[in-house]
Design a protein around this motif. Sequence first.
Motif, PDB file in Angstrom:
ATOM      1  N   SER A 174      10.290  10.353   1.210  1.00 56.51           N
ATOM      2  CA  SER A 174      11.551  10.232   0.474  1.00 56.51           C
ATOM      3  C   SER A 174      11.289   9.530  -0.862  1.00 56.51           C
ATOM      4  O   SER A 174      10.383   8.702  -0.952  1.00 56.51           O
ATOM      5  CB  SER A 174      12.550   9.429   1.315  1.00 56.51           C
ATOM      6  OG  SER A 174      13.742   9.244   0.611  1.00 56.51           O
ATOM      7  N   PRO A 175      12.065   9.893  -1.913  1.00 61.97           N
ATOM      8  CA  PRO A 175      11.814   9.266  -3.214  1.00 61.97           C
ATOM      9  C   PRO A 175      11.952   7.740  -3.161  1.00 61.97           C
ATOM     10  O   PRO A 175      11.229   7.027  -3.830  1.00 61.97           O
ATOM     11  CB  PRO A 175      12.884   9.854  -4.130  1.00 61.97           C
ATOM     12  CG  PRO A 175      13.381  11.076  -3.444  1.00 61.97           C
ATOM     13  CD  PRO A 175      13.129  10.904  -1.973  1.00 61.97           C
TER      14      PRO A 175
ATOM     15  N   TYR B 130       9.880   0.811  -1.758  1.00 65.50           N
ATOM     16  CA  TYR B 130       8.955   1.776  -2.332  1.00 65.50           C
ATOM     17  C   TYR B 130       9.732   2.823  -3.129  1.00 65.50           C
ATOM     18  O   TYR B 130      10.759   3.313  -2.660  1.00 65.50           O
ATOM     19  CB  TYR B 130       8.159   2.500  -1.236  1.00 65.50           C
ATOM     20  CG  TYR B 130       6.976   1.726  -0.722  1.00 65.50           C
ATOM     21  CD1 TYR B 130       5.700   1.993  -1.198  1.00 65.50           C
ATOM     22  CD2 TYR B 130       7.146   0.717   0.217  1.00 65.50           C
ATOM     23  CE1 TYR B 130       4.600   1.283  -0.736  1.00 65.50           C
ATOM     24  CE2 TYR B 130       6.047  -0.005   0.691  1.00 65.50           C
ATOM     25  CZ  TYR B 130       4.776   0.287   0.204  1.00 65.50           C
ATOM     26  OH  TYR B 130       3.695  -0.416   0.659  1.00 65.50           O
ATOM     27  N   VAL B 131       9.255   3.142  -4.318  1.00 66.81           N
ATOM     28  CA  VAL B 131       9.832   4.231  -5.088  1.00 66.81           C
ATOM     29  C   VAL B 131       8.704   5.188  -5.437  1.00 66.81           C
ATOM     30  O   VAL B 131       7.691   4.773  -6.009  1.00 66.81           O
ATOM     31  CB  VAL B 131      10.531   3.710  -6.368  1.00 66.81           C
ATOM     32  CG1 VAL B 131      10.929   4.873  -7.278  1.00 66.81           C
ATOM     33  CG2 VAL B 131      11.760   2.884  -6.014  1.00 66.81           C
ATOM     34  N   LYS B 132       8.893   6.451  -5.095  1.00 67.05           N
ATOM     35  CA  LYS B 132       7.871   7.477  -5.310  1.00 67.05           C
ATOM     36  C   LYS B 132       6.513   6.990  -4.804  1.00 67.05           C
ATOM     37  O   LYS B 132       5.504   7.027  -5.523  1.00 67.05           O
ATOM     38  CB  LYS B 132       7.796   7.860  -6.797  1.00 67.05           C
ATOM     39  CG  LYS B 132       8.991   8.670  -7.267  1.00 67.05           C
ATOM     40  CD  LYS B 132       8.852  10.124  -6.892  1.00 67.05           C
ATOM     41  CE  LYS B 132      10.158  10.871  -7.145  1.00 67.05           C
ATOM     42  NZ  LYS B 132      10.057  12.291  -6.888  1.00 67.05           N
ATOM     43  N   SER B 133       6.513   6.512  -3.591  1.00 70.37           N
ATOM     44  CA  SER B 133       5.295   6.069  -2.902  1.00 70.37           C
ATOM     45  C   SER B 133       4.640   4.840  -3.511  1.00 70.37           C
ATOM     46  O   SER B 133       3.539   4.471  -3.130  1.00 70.37           O
ATOM     47  CB  SER B 133       4.259   7.195  -2.824  1.00 70.37           C
ATOM     48  OG  SER B 133       4.830   8.336  -2.235  1.00 70.37           O
TER      49      SER B 133
ATOM     50  N   CYS C 171      12.692  -8.677  -2.123  1.00 73.96           N
ATOM     51  CA  CYS C 171      14.034  -8.989  -2.612  1.00 73.96           C
ATOM     52  C   CYS C 171      14.033  -9.677  -3.991  1.00 73.96           C
ATOM     53  O   CYS C 171      14.759  -9.268  -4.890  1.00 73.96           O
ATOM     54  CB  CYS C 171      14.732  -9.870  -1.581  1.00 73.96           C
ATOM     55  SG  CYS C 171      16.390 -10.331  -2.045  1.00 73.96           S
ATOM     56  N   ASP C 172      13.191 -10.694  -4.164  1.00 76.82           N
ATOM     57  CA  ASP C 172      13.186 -11.430  -5.446  1.00 76.82           C
ATOM     58  C   ASP C 172      12.904 -10.491  -6.611  1.00 76.82           C
ATOM     59  O   ASP C 172      13.543 -10.573  -7.662  1.00 76.82           O
ATOM     60  CB  ASP C 172      12.082 -12.505  -5.446  1.00 76.82           C
ATOM     61  CG  ASP C 172      12.420 -13.659  -4.511  1.00 76.82           C
ATOM     62  OD1 ASP C 172      13.618 -13.894  -4.284  1.00 76.82           O
ATOM     63  OD2 ASP C 172      11.482 -14.315  -4.031  1.00 76.82           O
ATOM     64  N   ILE C 173      11.926  -9.613  -6.410  1.00 80.52           N
ATOM     65  CA  ILE C 173      11.520  -8.715  -7.494  1.00 80.52           C
ATOM     66  C   ILE C 173      12.613  -7.679  -7.768  1.00 80.52           C
ATOM     67  O   ILE C 173      12.966  -7.421  -8.919  1.00 80.52           O
ATOM     68  CB  ILE C 173      10.175  -8.043  -7.150  1.00 80.52           C
ATOM     69  CG1 ILE C 173       9.072  -9.112  -7.224  1.00 80.52           C
ATOM     70  CG2 ILE C 173       9.888  -6.862  -8.062  1.00 80.52           C
ATOM     71  CD1 ILE C 173       7.674  -8.602  -7.051  1.00 80.52           C
ATOM     72  N   VAL C 174      13.179  -7.114  -6.696  1.00 79.25           N
ATOM     73  CA  VAL C 174      14.218  -6.094  -6.875  1.00 79.25           C
ATOM     74  C   VAL C 174      15.434  -6.707  -7.592  1.00 79.25           C
ATOM     75  O   VAL C 174      15.980  -6.116  -8.523  1.00 79.25           O
ATOM     76  CB  VAL C 174      14.622  -5.475  -5.518  1.00 79.25           C
ATOM     77  CG1 VAL C 174      15.818  -4.560  -5.673  1.00 79.25           C
ATOM     78  CG2 VAL C 174      13.446  -4.700  -4.928  1.00 79.25           C
ATOM     79  N   LEU C 175      15.823  -7.907  -7.193  1.00 84.02           N
ATOM     80  CA  LEU C 175      16.967  -8.547  -7.856  1.00 84.02           C
ATOM     81  C   LEU C 175      16.648  -8.864  -9.319  1.00 84.02           C
ATOM     82  O   LEU C 175      17.479  -8.674 -10.202  1.00 84.02           O
ATOM     83  CB  LEU C 175      17.385  -9.826  -7.124  1.00 84.02           C
ATOM     84  CG  LEU C 175      17.959  -9.673  -5.713  1.00 84.02           C
ATOM     85  CD1 LEU C 175      18.645 -10.941  -5.271  1.00 84.02           C
ATOM     86  CD2 LEU C 175      18.918  -8.511  -5.611  1.00 84.02           C
ATOM     87  N   GLY C 176      15.424  -9.328  -9.550  1.00 85.68           N
ATOM     88  CA  GLY C 176      15.004  -9.622 -10.918  1.00 85.68           C
ATOM     89  C   GLY C 176      15.026  -8.366 -11.785  1.00 85.68           C
ATOM     90  O   GLY C 176      15.485  -8.393 -12.930  1.00 85.68           O
TER      91      GLY C 176
ATOM     92  N   LYS D 104      14.070   7.200 -14.218  1.00 85.32           N
ATOM     93  CA  LYS D 104      12.804   7.853 -14.539  1.00 85.32           C
ATOM     94  C   LYS D 104      12.383   8.793 -13.410  1.00 85.32           C
ATOM     95  O   LYS D 104      11.825   9.863 -13.657  1.00 85.32           O
ATOM     96  CB  LYS D 104      11.730   6.777 -14.768  1.00 85.32           C
ATOM     97  CG  LYS D 104      10.434   7.320 -15.352  1.00 85.32           C
ATOM     98  CD  LYS D 104       9.481   6.197 -15.693  1.00 85.32           C
ATOM     99  CE  LYS D 104       8.433   6.051 -14.608  1.00 85.32           C
ATOM    100  NZ  LYS D 104       7.601   4.860 -14.755  1.00 85.32           N
ATOM    101  N   HIS D 105      12.652   8.384 -12.192  1.00 85.66           N
ATOM    102  CA  HIS D 105      12.239   9.202 -11.055  1.00 85.66           C
ATOM    103  C   HIS D 105      13.380  10.086 -10.542  1.00 85.66           C
ATOM    104  O   HIS D 105      13.326  10.581  -9.419  1.00 85.66           O
ATOM    105  CB  HIS D 105      11.699   8.311  -9.942  1.00 85.66           C
ATOM    106  CG  HIS D 105      10.424   7.611 -10.319  1.00 85.66           C
ATOM    107  ND1 HIS D 105       9.258   8.294 -10.564  1.00 85.66           N
ATOM    108  CD2 HIS D 105      10.137   6.306 -10.530  1.00 85.66           C
ATOM    109  CE1 HIS D 105       8.301   7.434 -10.888  1.00 85.66           C
ATOM    110  NE2 HIS D 105       8.817   6.221 -10.878  1.00 85.66           N
TER     111      HIS D 105
END
Lengths: 152, 90
Positions: free
Chosen positions: A44-45, A107-110, A116-121, A134-135
């Motif tokens: 999945s993407p 994960y995005v495009k494998s 959580c910290d990084i995604v929120l940032g 972009k994807h």
Amino acid sequence: MFRHISRLPLAALTRGSPRATSSVLRRLLSSEARAHIQNAIDASPLVLFMKGTPDLPQCGFSRAVIQVLDLHGVPPEKMRTYNVLEDPELRNGIKEFSEWPTVPQLYVKSEFIGGCDIVLGMHQSGELEDLLEKHSIIPKADEEAAARATSS
Amino acid sequence: MPVTQEELEAVIRAAIQVTYVNVEDNSGGCGEKYAVLIVSKDFEGKTTLARHRMVNEVLKTQIAQIHAFTQKTLTPQQWEDSQKASNATS
């Protein structure tokens, strides 16, 4: 679904070779287990390993990531989540696979994006939106505006 | 053996050259939940993911023992900018 494909071989592994010491066993994810996780990530993407489900997250960090993805309007068909609480082997395997000690993991495009910290940032800085656009996981903001303009 | 605030800070200081480090215990005393802010020039030129991986590696033993760990990793420049920004708004 993941439980299906992963449970047997993973369980077989942990009981595995008597010659290996337990510390070696813990460190080495079998190539089979690794392949199953890789397949899940490629299927999945956008793939999220989380505690609980999108409707019922069982950890504040997993909930926060789900909320951010929801906010960006990630459509359900482009996204796949795996509940690590239902699968102890996956729960440990994914940490080793990603070389990341905690869950959730996105994960995005494998490609491993972060926890959580990084995604929120990334959400706060706008990087997440760029990445999703972009994807083609979400429509580009300008395309969306153009589509609205032509349809009205 | 619960992980203490002091232990986390000491391990970080021993491994990373820090300009500033703040370990916050959000667990209410049980030693299970920490938020860490690290400012270091070692982070320069690294992506957030790489910085977090670096900290995860340094605190590997401790993170395995606690339930919740959240981190912020800034370069001295980013730290200064964020200080300025918060001063400007307050």
